[in-house]
Design a protein around this motif. Structure first.
Motif, mmCIF file in Angstrom:
data_model
loop_
_atom_site.group_PDB
_atom_site.id
_atom_site.type_symbol
_atom_site.label_atom_id
_atom_site.label_comp_id
_atom_site.label_asym_id
_atom_site.label_seq_id
_atom_site.Cartn_x
_atom_site.Cartn_y
_atom_site.Cartn_z
ATOM 1 N N ARG A 1 0.825 -1.218 0.000
ATOM 2 C CA ARG A 1 0.000 0.000 0.000
ATOM 3 C C ARG A 1 0.852 1.258 0.000
ATOM 4 O O ARG A 1 0.339 2.381 -0.028
ATOM 5 C CB ARG A 1 -0.928 0.005 1.219
ATOM 6 N N GLY A 2 2.168 1.058 0.065
ATOM 7 C CA GLY A 2 3.068 2.204 0.073
ATOM 8 C C GLY A 2 4.136 2.044 1.132
ATOM 9 O O GLY A 2 4.144 1.052 1.867
ATOM 10 N N PHE A 3 5.037 3.023 1.187
ATOM 11 C CA PHE A 3 6.158 2.952 2.126
ATOM 12 C C PHE A 3 6.818 4.325 2.183
ATOM 13 O O PHE A 3 6.608 5.164 1.299
ATOM 14 C CB PHE A 3 7.182 1.899 1.667
ATOM 15 N N ILE A 4 7.586 4.507 3.243
ATOM 16 C CA ILE A 4 8.332 5.773 3.378
ATOM 17 C C ILE A 4 9.813 5.467 3.307
ATOM 18 O O ILE A 4 10.340 4.703 4.129
ATOM 19 C CB ILE A 4 7.975 6.461 4.705
ATOM 20 N N LEU A 5 10.459 6.019 2.316
ATOM 21 C CA LEU A 5 11.896 5.830 2.174
ATOM 22 C C LEU A 5 12.609 6.919 2.966
ATOM 23 O O LEU A 5 12.426 8.119 2.697
ATOM 24 C CB LEU A 5 12.292 5.893 0.703
ATOM 25 N N ASP A 6 13.380 6.489 3.941
ATOM 26 C CA ASP A 6 14.065 7.422 4.837
ATOM 27 C C ASP A 6 15.573 7.215 4.674
ATOM 28 O O ASP A 6 16.112 6.191 5.086
ATOM 29 C CB ASP A 6 13.572 7.101 6.267
ATOM 30 N N GLY A 7 16.223 8.178 4.006
ATOM 31 C CA GLY A 7 17.679 8.038 3.816
ATOM 32 C C GLY A 7 18.043 7.336 2.519
ATOM 33 O O GLY A 7 19.189 6.976 2.297
ATOM 34 N N PHE A 8 17.080 7.168 1.661
ATOM 35 C CA PHE A 8 17.296 6.602 0.327
ATOM 36 C C PHE A 8 16.315 7.270 -0.620
ATOM 37 O O PHE A 8 15.137 7.370 -0.269
ATOM 38 C CB PHE A 8 17.060 5.081 0.330
ATOM 39 N N PRO A 9 16.728 7.711 -1.807
ATOM 40 C CA PRO A 9 18.074 7.688 -2.371
ATOM 41 C C PRO A 9 18.964 8.787 -1.794
ATOM 42 O O PRO A 9 18.468 9.802 -1.297
ATOM 43 C CB PRO A 9 17.817 7.924 -3.859
ATOM 44 N N ARG A 10 20.273 8.574 -1.907
ATOM 45 C CA ARG A 10 21.237 9.554 -1.405
ATOM 46 C C ARG A 10 22.218 9.984 -2.492
ATOM 47 O O ARG A 10 23.071 10.831 -2.243
ATOM 48 C CB ARG A 10 22.032 8.937 -0.268
ATOM 49 N N THR A 11 22.139 9.364 -3.667
ATOM 50 C CA THR A 11 22.991 9.778 -4.795
ATOM 51 C C THR A 11 22.102 9.800 -6.046
ATOM 52 O O THR A 11 21.028 9.176 -6.061
ATOM 53 C CB THR A 11 24.137 8.771 -5.059
ATOM 54 N N LEU A 12 22.601 10.490 -7.080
ATOM 55 C CA LEU A 12 21.828 10.543 -8.334
ATOM 56 C C LEU A 12 21.649 9.150 -8.934
ATOM 57 O O LEU A 12 20.587 8.836 -9.471
ATOM 58 C CB LEU A 12 22.554 11.431 -9.340
#
Ligand code: AMP
Length: 233
Positions: free
Chosen positions: A91-102
């Motif tokens: 149902r979804g998610f929270i990305l915390d600290g990703f992505p960190r580079t192009l």
């Protein structure tokens, strides 16, 4: 109706919390996990679990993390791919600290383009928590956490009732190894050089919401919630 009651059970889709170390991504993620009932995916937490468990990946990552540098894109993307394939991300998610580079951001674009949430195709909502350098430095040097329940404190802004002791379970609080002043300088430098360009990347995609991360935790939650609800209406 409480925020948690009005948002629980909603399809949230992918959310990316951008911002420097110490900007409040982890603290805010935990609130949104409660409100929406979706998982927080923190690459830092997954890496620390590998380090504690002494896996091959953890042994490879430990020294890099202790110095405050970034772990290779290949390792981190592989970890995220495995995590996103789990059913609690449906149902979804929270990305915390990703992505960190192009490179990570471009890889993620491809993965997200192929994903659906209860049959819906949803683009990511990107929330950037802006906090000044001096404030970040104080937040990171003052940060303590409870090894038992994970609660985060700050000796300057949010001290425990008894110094160095968790209010909830009385465990002795710990300081992360990469919260040393030396490692913090390296982490903030890698943020400026490698992660800040993502702000422009997502702005150009029309996905970016910039919020003031220096306000009270409640005020920051309100701003982030408004950003999410605006894009998911
Ligand atoms: P954090 O808890 O998010 O501050 O992450 C702690 C450390 O884990 C970072 O300083 C990096 O060494 C590593 N790390 C976490 N996420 C990433 C990522 N997306 N890319 C590369 N390294 C990461």
């Amino acid at each position: 109706m409480s925020e948690a009651a009005s948002t629980s059970g909603k399809v949230l889709g992918p959310v990316i919390f951008l911002g420097a170390p110490g900007a409040g991504k982890g603290t805010q993620s935990k609130k949104f996990v409660e409100m929406y009932g979706v998982p927080q995916i923190s690459t830092g937490d997954i890496l620390r679990e590998h380090v504690s468990a002494g896996t091959a990946l953890g042994r490879q990552a430990k020294e890099i993390m202790d110095r405050g540098e970034l772990v290779s894109d290949k390792i981190v993307c592989m970890m995220v791919e495995t995590r996103l394939s789990q059913p609690d991300c449906d149902r979804g998610f929270i990305l915390d600290g990703f992505p960190r580079t192009l490179e990570q951001a471009k890889w993620l674009d491809g993965v997200l383009a192929a994903k659906t949430y209860e049959g819906k195709s949803l683009a990511p909502v990107v929330v950037d928590f802006e906090v000044s350098y001096n404030q970040l430095f104080k937040r990171l040097t003052g940060r303590r956490s409870c090894p038992t329940c994970g609660r985060i404190y700050n000796v300057y802004f949010q001290p425990p009732r008894v110094p160095e002791t968790c209010d909830i379970d009385c465990s002795k609080l710990v300081t992360r190894k990469d919260d040393s002043e030396e490692a913090i300088s390296v982490r903030l430098k890698s943020y400026e050089e490698q992660t800040r360009p993502l702000v422009e990347y997502y702005r150009q995609q029309g996905r970016l919401h910039v919020i003031n991360g220096e306000e009270s935790s409640e005020a920051v939650t309100k701003q982030a919630l408004a950003a999410l609800e605006a894009d998911r209406r």
